[in-house]
Design a protein around this motif. Structure first.
Motif, PDB file in Angstrom:
ATOM      1  N   THR A   1       2.466   7.006  -6.209  1.00  0.00           N
ATOM      2  CA  THR A   1       1.405   6.159  -6.758  1.00  0.00           C
ATOM      3  C   THR A   1       1.639   5.896  -8.238  1.00  0.00           C
TER       4      THR A   1
ATOM      5  N   CYS B   1       0.851  -1.191   0.000  1.00  0.00           N
ATOM      6  CA  CYS B   1       0.000   0.000   0.000  1.00  0.00           C
ATOM      7  C   CYS B   1       0.881   1.233   0.000  1.00  0.00           C
TER       8      CYS B   1
ATOM      9  N   ASN C   1      -7.363   5.117  -2.623  1.00  0.00           N
ATOM     10  CA  ASN C   1      -7.043   5.383  -4.020  1.00  0.00           C
ATOM     11  C   ASN C   1      -8.130   6.290  -4.604  1.00  0.00           C
ATOM     12  N   ASP C   2      -8.140   6.456  -5.892  1.00  0.00           N
ATOM     13  CA  ASP C   2      -9.057   7.401  -6.521  1.00  0.00           C
ATOM     14  C   ASP C   2     -10.506   6.955  -6.326  1.00  0.00           C
TER      15      ASP C   2
END
Length: 346
Positions: free
Chosen positions: A40, A29, A238-239
């Motif tokens: 990322t 992660c 995340n997104d």
């Protein structure tokens, strides 16, 4: 060549030193996404050509009703509400099924509404009691998404049934001579079937978007009485833009559009009744709408209170929304038994 290989190893080592391993699956992660946004993209680029996995928690913690004194009495109250709802909706479905005089397009929707209420409360209340009354507030990832799907699908169908009933009243009052032609059994069955497909498709999309999210916390706490869609996706690391956009879309299409349509139908009904010659005929026509108007008020007023009052305490909001989920299924049979002459006579 050897220099390039050493440089590549150093860069790869640097990337993994800046990442950490997330519990409970020990999946990789990204660390602090807010302070190192480029990490990322670097990890994504390094993973090209490989399967990209999503970090999912083993379970969610449902933490609603915290700090409410004597909350056990509320759960007992929910249990009795559930029993009344099951009995009432079963009676309505049985009466409509056994009496062929009630096999009309309107009562196709009423039967479907009773079925939806019965199915929805059965999916919600026993699970809520299991989560809180028996202190089993840890729900697995897959069970939570399944719970979310059934709760949201039945909630959507309850609202869509109100749209079908408002259309039925609109045609019956504004175009009474054309009612038998415009509102047929085939049309109503097709409308209800399309509503079910629409609700299922929306819920599958919502759940599918949630499965594309990663959760970097070892425990994800959902401050609600059930697996709330917005509470879940907001904690992803995340997104979450697709889920956020879809949540807004659901909010508009399942609250404001249905409410606007229903209010619009009653504006048309009132305009049509002003052209009726006698006051007695107007009252008689409005009496056929009292059951539907009561259902609309029961469903939408609590939801509007929760969504418009921003300073509402979280526990008050949770109780209000939980009552919104269980009260209408309990009151719908009572409304139709007391305010609908056809069922009262049968």
């Amino acid at each position: 060549m050897s220099t390039l290989i050493k440089r590549s190893k150093r860069e790869t080592s640097s990337l993994f030193n800046r990442a950490h391993w997330c519990s409970p699956h020990l999946s990789l992660c990204v660390g602090d996404l807010n302070t190192d946004k480029n990490l990322t993209m670097d990890l994504f680029n390094s993973a090209l050509g490989k399967n990209i996995t999503f970090v999912r928690p083993a379970y969610f913690i449902i933490s609603g009703f915290i700090g409410i004194p004597n909350v056990i009495y509320y759960f007992i109250f929910l249990f009795f509400v559930y029993i009344i709802s099951v009995v009432g909706n079963t009676v309505v479905m049985t009466v409509i099924y056994l009496d062929h005089n009630l096999w009309t397009p309107k009562y196709i929707v009423v039967f479907n509404l009773a079925f939806t209420d019965l199915f929805g409360t059965t999916a919600l209340v026993p699970k809520v009691l299991d989560l809180f009354l028996f202190n089993n507030n840890h729900i697995s990832y897959s069970d939570c998404l399944t719970f979310l799907f059934f709760c949201y699908a039945t909630l959507m169908m309850q609202i869509l049934n109100l749209i079908a009933l408002s259309y039925d009243r609109l045609i019956a009052i504004t175009y009474p001579l054309h009612y038998q032609v415009r509102v047929t059994h085939r049309f109503m069955f097709s409308l209800i079937a399309s509503f079910w497909l629409f609700a299922i498709a929306l819920c599958l999309t919502a759940v599918g978007l949630l499965t594309r999210l990663s959760f970097c916390k070892s425990s994800v706490v959902v401050n609600s009485y059930s697996c709330d869609h917005r509470q879940i996706y907001r904690q992803a690391c995340n997104d979450k833009t697709p889920s956020n956009v879809f949540s807004t879309f659901l909010y508009v299409i399942l609250l404001w559009l249905p409410l606007s349509f229903i209010l619009g139908t009653y504006v048309c009904i009132v305009i049509a009744l002003t052209r009726v010659a006698t006051a007695q005929e107007r009252v008689k026509a409005l009496k056929t709408c009292t059951g539907h108007i009561s259902l609309v008020a029961i469903y939408f007023i609590p939801i509007l209170i929760s969504t418009t009052m921003q300073n509402l305490h979280s526990n008050s909001r949770i109780i209000n929304l939980s009552l919104t989920s269980v009260f209408p299924p309990m009151l719908n049979p009572i409304v139709y038994v007391l305010q609908t002459q056809e069922i009262k006579h049968h």
